[in-house]
Design an enzyme around this catalytic site. Structure first.
Site, short mmCIF file in Angstrom:
data_model
loop_
_atom_site.label_atom_id
_atom_site.label_comp_id
_atom_site.label_asym_id
_atom_site.label_seq_id
_atom_site.Cartn_x
_atom_site.Cartn_y
_atom_site.Cartn_z
CD GLU A 63 68.80 47.19 10.36
OE1 GLU A 63 67.70 47.08 10.58
OE2 GLU A 63 68.98 47.69 9.24
CD GLU B 158 71.58 51.72 6.65
OE1 GLU B 158 72.36 52.45 6.65
OE2 GLU B 158 70.67 51.71 6.11
O1 TXE Z 1 66.97 62.27 8.52
P1 TXE Z 1 66.70 62.06 9.94
P2 TXE Z 1 66.71 63.83 7.69
C1 TXE Z 1 70.79 61.53 5.90
C2 TXE Z 1 70.86 62.04 4.58
C3 TXE Z 1 70.24 63.51 4.88
C4 TXE Z 1 70.46 63.42 6.41
C5 TXE Z 1 69.39 64.14 7.06
O2 TXE Z 1 72.44 62.55 4.56
O3 TXE Z 1 70.38 64.50 4.24
O4 TXE Z 1 70.31 62.15 6.75
O5 TXE Z 1 68.05 63.67 6.73
C6 TXE Z 1 63.23 60.62 12.79
N1 TXE Z 1 64.63 61.19 17.79
N2 TXE Z 1 69.92 60.27 5.70
O6 TXE Z 1 66.93 64.95 8.59
O7 TXE Z 1 66.48 63.44 10.89
C7 TXE Z 1 62.73 61.52 11.71
O8 TXE Z 1 61.46 61.83 12.04
C8 TXE Z 1 64.05 60.14 17.27
C9 TXE Z 1 70.47 58.85 5.62
O9 TXE Z 1 65.49 63.71 7.00
O10 TXE Z 1 67.59 61.12 10.61
C10 TXE Z 1 62.77 60.36 10.80
O11 TXE Z 1 61.75 59.04 11.25
N3 TXE Z 1 63.84 60.26 15.85
C11 TXE Z 1 69.76 57.86 5.78
C12 TXE Z 1 64.08 59.35 10.87
O12 TXE Z 1 64.41 59.88 12.31
C13 TXE Z 1 64.00 61.18 15.22
C14 TXE Z 1 68.14 58.09 5.27
C15 TXE Z 1 65.25 59.86 10.20
O13 TXE Z 1 65.30 61.30 10.04
C16 TXE Z 1 64.74 62.45 15.72
C17 TXE Z 1 67.73 59.49 5.20
C18 TXE Z 1 64.88 62.32 17.14
N4 TXE Z 1 65.65 63.39 17.91
C19 TXE Z 1 68.63 60.61 5.52
N5 TXE Z 1 64.99 63.47 14.79
C20 TXE Z 1 70.12 56.24 5.38
N6 TXE Z 1 70.91 55.96 6.37
O14 TXE Z 1 69.85 55.79 4.41
C21 TXE Z 1 64.40 62.71 13.57
N7 TXE Z 1 63.83 61.69 13.87
#
Ligand code: TXE
Length: 489
Positions: free
Chosen positions: A459, A251
């Site tokens: 989901e 998602e």
């Molecule tokens: O999210 P990440 P970030 C978007 C929003 C934001 C951007 C980046 O645009 O600016 O994403 O946010 C885990 N392998 N959204 O960098 O990295 C991480 O630890 C496995 C949209 O904070 O996607 C966290 O638990 N896991 C969104 C989770 O992934 C990994 C909500 C999300 O972090 C990983 C949030 C890896 N390599 C941000 N790298 C929505 N869809 O609602 C990170 N994680």
């Protein structure tokens, strides 16, 4: 004083094997308020082993589905007893308004009741007899260990929904919350112990994406990954998981259009536009970050929207009068400010806001840009902050072409009093969720998905339970002659 948290692995509350920690900051005060374990590969391995052992143990695997449902209902019943505390922890950790986190926590009980209701309604298929003496049927078996990886914008709600989906099917879970907002999930995990879940059915490992997340995604005993987060991370997870042929549901982000026609109830549409973009300070995957306005109403709509938005109170998310809270993480705050600069550099006109607020915490003014073109970064990229881009359109076809000109396709809003137009628009909009004359409504009773780069898989809803299961087809010979092999019937 800082609060200290431990992880839940195999029914025990533990520090990271390496003894490391991460600080969790209050985004309003900018100060660290908690420490969480900084897990690593060893901790993930221990959690997955515990989840795998719990999956095959008779205490979970042989539990009648109705008893599994009863355990889930106990969690639902416990939620009101801890709701206030959970909401306060969430607000402190991610800066969302207390009123909003209270609403999210209250929803958890219904979510657990709903999925508990599905647990004992998973039915197989019996084929009509084709071969005399052979009884053929298919049953569904749970997949195994599910990795739940969550972001920082609605950590508890998202973790709870994914976990409830998985448990209802009889899977076990390892949750990896965002390193920025792990506290609420760790608090919530206590309820599974209190409800009487066997140890290891629900585990939580905290830490960084690159350290904990990647190990989880590539662990051979993880059968499925349920992820909500950014598109770049989603792509990486999908690539990593494909090596093990794991099931992956992503998602991801959005850049959702909110389309207002001249025949709409304009006051309602203005409120919908404000709620659509400024709720949660725009840190929502379904934010209506692109406002498409029929040209005939453009100027007066913007005037009124700006007048109302100017009155929004920005500040401490714990105070009841606050309507816009801080940006959750420092990197996200810097990213939002970067977009404000790039919008101006590309020639967009800022008609309100456009800057951070002085003082502690990561507060950004609600911001509205007009004179934007569809090829600008602020229109094409997910900002995930309180930043609205406004684009005029002439007619339905142009509205559709602008709305669909995005690599994302998570959600869309339409405001019109013409029911035929509403139907045409819902049909043509490329989005997993479409609202007509409203915005932001969600329900776990219905499937949710993202079109295009907004996601993979879906989901929620009744059918989704089977996505946590694998069919097993059985041909049971109870008296037929064994037929020649290699002949298909
Ligand atoms: O999210 P990440 P970030 C978007 C929003 C934001 C951007 C980046 O645009 O600016 O994403 O946010 C885990 N392998 N959204 O960098 O990295 C991480 O630890 C496995 C949209 O904070 O996607 C966290 O638990 N896991 C969104 C989770 O992934 C990994 C909500 C999300 O972090 C990983 C949030 C890896 N390599 C941000 N790298 C929505 N869809 O609602 C990170 N994680």
């Amino acid at each position: 004083m800082t609060q200290s948290y431990q992880m839940l692995i195999g029914g025990r509350w533990v520090e990271a094997a390496g003894g490391d920690h991460l600080a969790s900051e209050d985004p309003y005060s900018g100060k660290a308020w908690a420490v969480i374990p900084r897990g690593a590969a060893d901790d993930v391995d221990a959690a997955v082993e515990a989840a795998d052992a719990a999956f095959t143990a008779p205490s979970w695997r042989s539990l009648p589905a109705s008893a599994r449902a009863a355990l889930m209902r106990k969690v639902a019943d416990l939620i009101p007893t801890v709701a206030d505390g959970l909401a306060e922890v969430e607000t402190r950790d991610n800066g969302k308004l207390l009123a909003a986190t209270r609403g999210e926590v209250a929803a958890l009980a219904n979510i657990f009741h709903y999925f508990a209701g599905l647990a004992d309604k998973i039915e197989g298929v019996i084929a009509p007899p084709e071969i005399p003496g052979v009884f053929a049927y298919a049953c569904y078996q749970p997949l195994g260990v599910v990795a739940v990886i969550t972001p920082w914008n609605s950590p508890l709600l998202i973790a709870a929904i994914k976990t409830a989906n998985a448990l209802a099917a009889g899977c076990t879970v390892v949750i990896k919350p965002s390193e920025f907002t792990s506290a609420s999930t760790l608090e919530f995990a206590k309820l599974f112990e209190r409800a009487g879940f066997p140890p290891g059915v629900v585990n939580v490992v905290t830490g960084l994406g690159a350290e904990v997340g990647e190990r989880l995604v590539t662990h051979p005993k993880v059968a499925k990954i349920q992820f909500t987060g950014g598109s770049a991370t989603g792509r990486r997870i999908n690539a990593l998981a494909s090596g093990g042929l794991k099931k992956v549901v992503l998602e991801l982000g959005g850049k959702s259009p909110n389309v207002v026609f001249d025949d709409a109830d304009i006051d309602a549409a203005i409120r919908g536009a404000i709620v659509g973009i400024f709720s949660s300070s725009g840190q929502s995957c379904i934010s209506g970050s692109r406002l498409l306005l029929h040209r005939s109403i453009h100027d007066r709509f913007i005037d009124r929207l700006v007048a109302l938005t100017k009155d929004l109170r920005i500040g401490d998310p714990r105070r009841p009068e606050t309507q816009i809270g801080p940006i959750t993480t420092r990197p996200q705050f810097d990213r939002v400010i970067g977009f404000l600069d790039s919008a101006r550099a590309e020639g967009a006109e800022c008609v309100m806001g456009g800057a951070a607020l002085d003082g502690p915490g990561q507060l950004v003014q609600p911001t509205v840009f007009t004179r934007v073109r569809n090829d600008m970064r602020i229109v094409q990229d997910e900002i995930f902050g309180p930043v609205l881009s406004v684009i005029p359109f002439e007619d339905e076809d142009e509205a559709i072409s602008l709305a669909n000109d995005s690599r994302y396709g998570l959600a869309a809003g339409v405001w019109t009093s013409d029911i035929s137009r509403a139907f045409r628009m819902t049909e043509r909009l490329e989005a997993g969720t479409v609202w007509v004359n409203t915005y932001r409504l969600l329900s776990v009773l219905l499937p949710s998905t993202g079109y295009k780069e907004s996601g993979l898989g879906s989901e929620n809803g009744q059918q989704n339970i089977l996505n946590f299961m694998k069919p097993k087809t059985v041909f049971l010979n109870h008296g037929a002659q064994v037929t020649a092999p290699f002949i298909a019937t």
